[in-house]
Design an enzyme around this catalytic site. Structure first.
Site, PDB file in Angstrom:
ATOM      1  CG  ASP A  90      -3.132   4.725  -7.634  1.00 24.58           C
ATOM      2  OD1 ASP A  90      -4.171   5.129  -7.669  1.00 24.58           O
ATOM      3  OD2 ASP A  90      -2.124   5.377  -7.626  1.00 24.58           O
ATOM      4  CG  ASP A 125      -7.150  10.371  -6.808  1.00 24.48           C
ATOM      5  OD1 ASP A 125      -6.959   9.465  -7.710  1.00 24.48           O
ATOM      6  OD2 ASP A 125      -6.189  10.931  -6.175  1.00 24.48           O
ATOM      7  CB  CYS A 274      23.624  -2.943   5.933  1.00 19.32           C
ATOM      8  SG  CYS A 274      21.771  -3.686   6.069  1.00 19.32           S
ATOM      9  CB  CYS A 276      19.561  -6.507   6.471  1.00 16.52           C
ATOM     10  SG  CYS A 276      20.064  -6.440   4.599  1.00 16.52           S
ATOM     11  CB  CYS A 279      23.789  -6.379   3.638  1.00 15.75           C
ATOM     12  SG  CYS A 279      22.808  -5.106   2.674  1.00 15.75           S
TER      13      CYS A 279
END
Ligand code: GUN
Ligand code: ZN
Length: 634
Positions: A90, A125, A274, A276, A279
């Site tokens: 960026d 930008d 969780c 996952c 976890c």
């Protein structure tokens, strides 16, 4: 560089080729801090353990750090960060937003990005704030475009990301998207972080609705700062191919768990919610016993894992044609998200040019399901079908098998062309009996309905014949209805007197194919819609005015297509403007000679724009010339 593999809504399953590998999109680009002391999950772990193939870092933070910059210039970005995959950089515009200024020239920061070997360099930008006036936003857009033009010359081997600004002004968003496209390899929607942070998702949708029609359809789209997993389905639906965010890390620092259903402070977690892998290893409930660093690192890993899981679901949904369903389910997670999806479905017209021809099934998720673009098209089609027809009689029932149709209402003297509409109530409204097998209604929505009941006694009887005639009349009406549904009433009118012979499935009683003189013209899919055979294409062609129903192949590609090869996008000369992904099409050459039939992959407005990839998947092609050398397709 960017190849389309599948799609749903504006969402795409794509492949982005870069000097450091190929990235499957949609993809989440984790933000990597250039300072190793502030990184959280190390970049090498992102690659190795999480399978991340593309990440983003700030060239500006790197550039302005006197300790880091020389090392990055010496080693190159990939070795400096220890990340072997694709790296996007960026430009510093975000610091203009967060710090008020940027102290580097646009040309200098672009040269720096290419010098350190960024795979995707971003134009510096001018960040447009949501509160900017039209004049301020216009100045930001024009200056960004000027810098994009300059950057195009400076980019070296890096791909170039050109941000789209314009604040909350739709006309400026459109101008920015259109104006930036020629300079961009990737178009990046910017200035939306302030909306994301305040849950102003409906305004986000207005921005995306203003931008999407003006982006180059064949270029990848990046959404700056979309990093909460609850937003990925919505973001992908609007055409986001790349998302970048530090959310996984930032929320971890705030000790908050990310889930696609929303966020949850760790302090509120009293159960092992969780499952996952991370976890399971380190249970959430015991996490407060750990050191702050350990806890936050665990949360960052959990959060990233949730993001990746959700991106995977989005990709699967694009394959399955269920992205609207996924977005609707996610919209249940937060009222602001629900409103945003409602606004999305309110912009349904924008989606129609790319809305797939059909899907496997239609499933209700929420009241919003009734506003999906597919139903806009469906109701417009029903409206057209019902025009100049009537009266309407309600019947209850379902299948169109010959047995069931013996009990169908008697047809008047015009037989299959009887203008009376017998309509069946369905969850999607009243549908003419002969169209009830077509997506989005079809058996899955009608399964619960009762069997066909006899018509009310006042229905007229003359000419209705015995039950067998009646079934035949209805079956023909079913076939003609299908042809009209796809190719219009004029085609139906031309084919009324043809000897079309329907064949039904023994097992299900459903219409399977339509024959003429013993040759199959079309096969009916599980979506109730026709797949043409080559003979079917040849039979229909003279009845369809050019370029209706057609995609025109270039001279160069014609011979290949006639042998059954895929028609690639760059070889398309013209297409029926009504062609959408999945439409059955005739592939012809420039002199309207039929080469093949198939299914469109791209919408008409996208064909010829993609450099790579298929425009039409050919399903049947011209028969090879016989021994006498005559071309039987003529
Ligand atoms: N990061 C978050 N938003 C923006 C933006 O608008 N422009 C750039 N370049 N980076 C961003
Ligand atoms: Zn977890």
């Amino acid at each position: 560089m960017f190849e389309l593999r599948d799609r749903d809504g504006f969402g795409r399953l794509g492949r982005l080729a870069t000097p450091h590998g190929t990235v499957e999109t949609p993809a989440l680009l984790p933000v990597v801090h250039p300072d190793p002391g502030r990184q959280g999950i190390p970049p090498g772990e992102l690659f190795e353990r999480f399978g991340i193939r593309m990440a983003i870092t700030s060239s500006y933070l790197l550039y302005r750090d006197p300790a880091l910059r020389p090392r990055a210039e010496e080693l190159g970005l990939h070795r400096f960060l220890g990340f072997p995959g694709t790296l996007m950089t960026d430009s510093g515009a975000f610091q203009q937003h967060s710090e008020g200024t940027v102290s580097v020239s646009p040309a200098e920061i672009l040269r720096f990005q290419t010098r350190v070997g960024s795979d995707v360099a971003t134009v510096l930008d001018v960040f447009g704030e949501p509160a900017d006036s039209w004049q301020q936003a216009e100045a930001a857009v024009e200056e960004t475009l000027r810098r994009a033009r300059e950057a195009r010359e400076l980019r070296g081997v890096s791909l170039l990301a050109v941000p789209v600004q314009g604040g909350l002004h739709p006309d400026l968003r459109a101008r920015s998207a259109r104006g930036g496209a020629p300079f961009a390899d990737i178009q990046a929607v910017g200035g939306i972080v302030p909306l994301l942070e305040r849950y102003r998702f409906t305004e986000l949708v207005r921005v995306l609705a203003a931008v999407r029609p003006h982006l180059a359809p064949e270029k990848p789209v990046h959404l700056f700062g979309v990093g909460h997993p609850m937003l990925f389905a919505l973001g992908a639906l609007w055409g986001g191919d790349l998302f970048d965010s530090a959310s996984y890390h930032k929320f971890a620092l705030r000790e908050t768990l990310l889930f696609p259903e929303g966020s949850l402070p760790l302090a509120d977690v009293q159960e092992e919610i969780c499952g996952c892998a991370l976890c399971r290893e380190v249970p959430l409930v015991g996490l407060s016993q750990r050191s702050v660093e350990e806890r936050q690192l665990h949360l960052a890993r959990h959060n990233l894992d949730q993001c990746l899981r959700e991106i995977a679901r989005v990709r699967q949904a694009i394959r399955d044609g269920t992205l609207w369903e996924l977005a609707e389910r996610r919209a249940g997670g937060h009222p602001a998200l629900y409103d945003a999806l409602e606004a999305t479905e309110g912009s349904g017209q924008l989606f129609l040019p790319v809305e797939p021809y059909s899907r496997r099934t239609f499933r209700f998720v929420s009241p919003l399901s009734l506003s999906r673009p597919t139903l806009l098209r469906w109701s417009a089609g029903l409206e057209r079908y019902g025009r100049d027809r009537g009266p309407r009689h309600r019947v209850r029932g379902r299948p169109l098998s010959p047995e069931a149709l013996r009990a169908a209402p008697p047809l008047g003297p015009e037989g299959p062309e009887d203008p009376t509409l017998w309509v069946v109530p369905t969850p999607l409204g009243e549908v003419p009996l002969e169209l009830t097998e077509i997506y989005p209604v079809g058996p899955s929505l009608l399964r619960a309905g009762p069997r066909l009941e006899l018509p009310p006694p006042e229905a007229p009887g003359p000419g209705s014949g015995g039950p067998v005639d009646r079934a035949e009349g209805w079956t023909l009406r079913h076939v003609l209805g299908l042809l009209e549904w796809v190719w219009g009433r004029s085609l139906r009118e031309q084919l009324v007197r043809e000897r079309l012979r329907p064949v039904h499935s023994r097992a299900t009683g459903r219409l399977r194919r339509v024959l003429r003189d013993g040759a199959s013209l079309l096969e009916v899919g599980l979506d109730g819609l026709p797949h043409l055979t080559f003979q079917g294409g040849a039979f229909l062609q003279p009845h369809l005015p050019y370029p209706s129903g057609r995609v025109v192949a270039s001279q160069e590609a014609s011979a290949f297509v006639a042998e059954g090869r895929t028609l690639f996008s760059r070889h398309v000369q013209e297409a029926d403007p009504g062609c959408v992904p999945g439409s059955p099409v005739l592939v012809v050459d420039a002199s309207d000679r039929l080469l093949a039939v198939g299914r469109a992959v791209l919408a008409a407005g996208e064909m010829a724009r993609w450099e790579r990839g298929a425009a039409v998947r050919v399903t049947a092609h011209a028969p090879a010339p016989g021994p006498g050398g005559s071309d039987t397709s003529k």
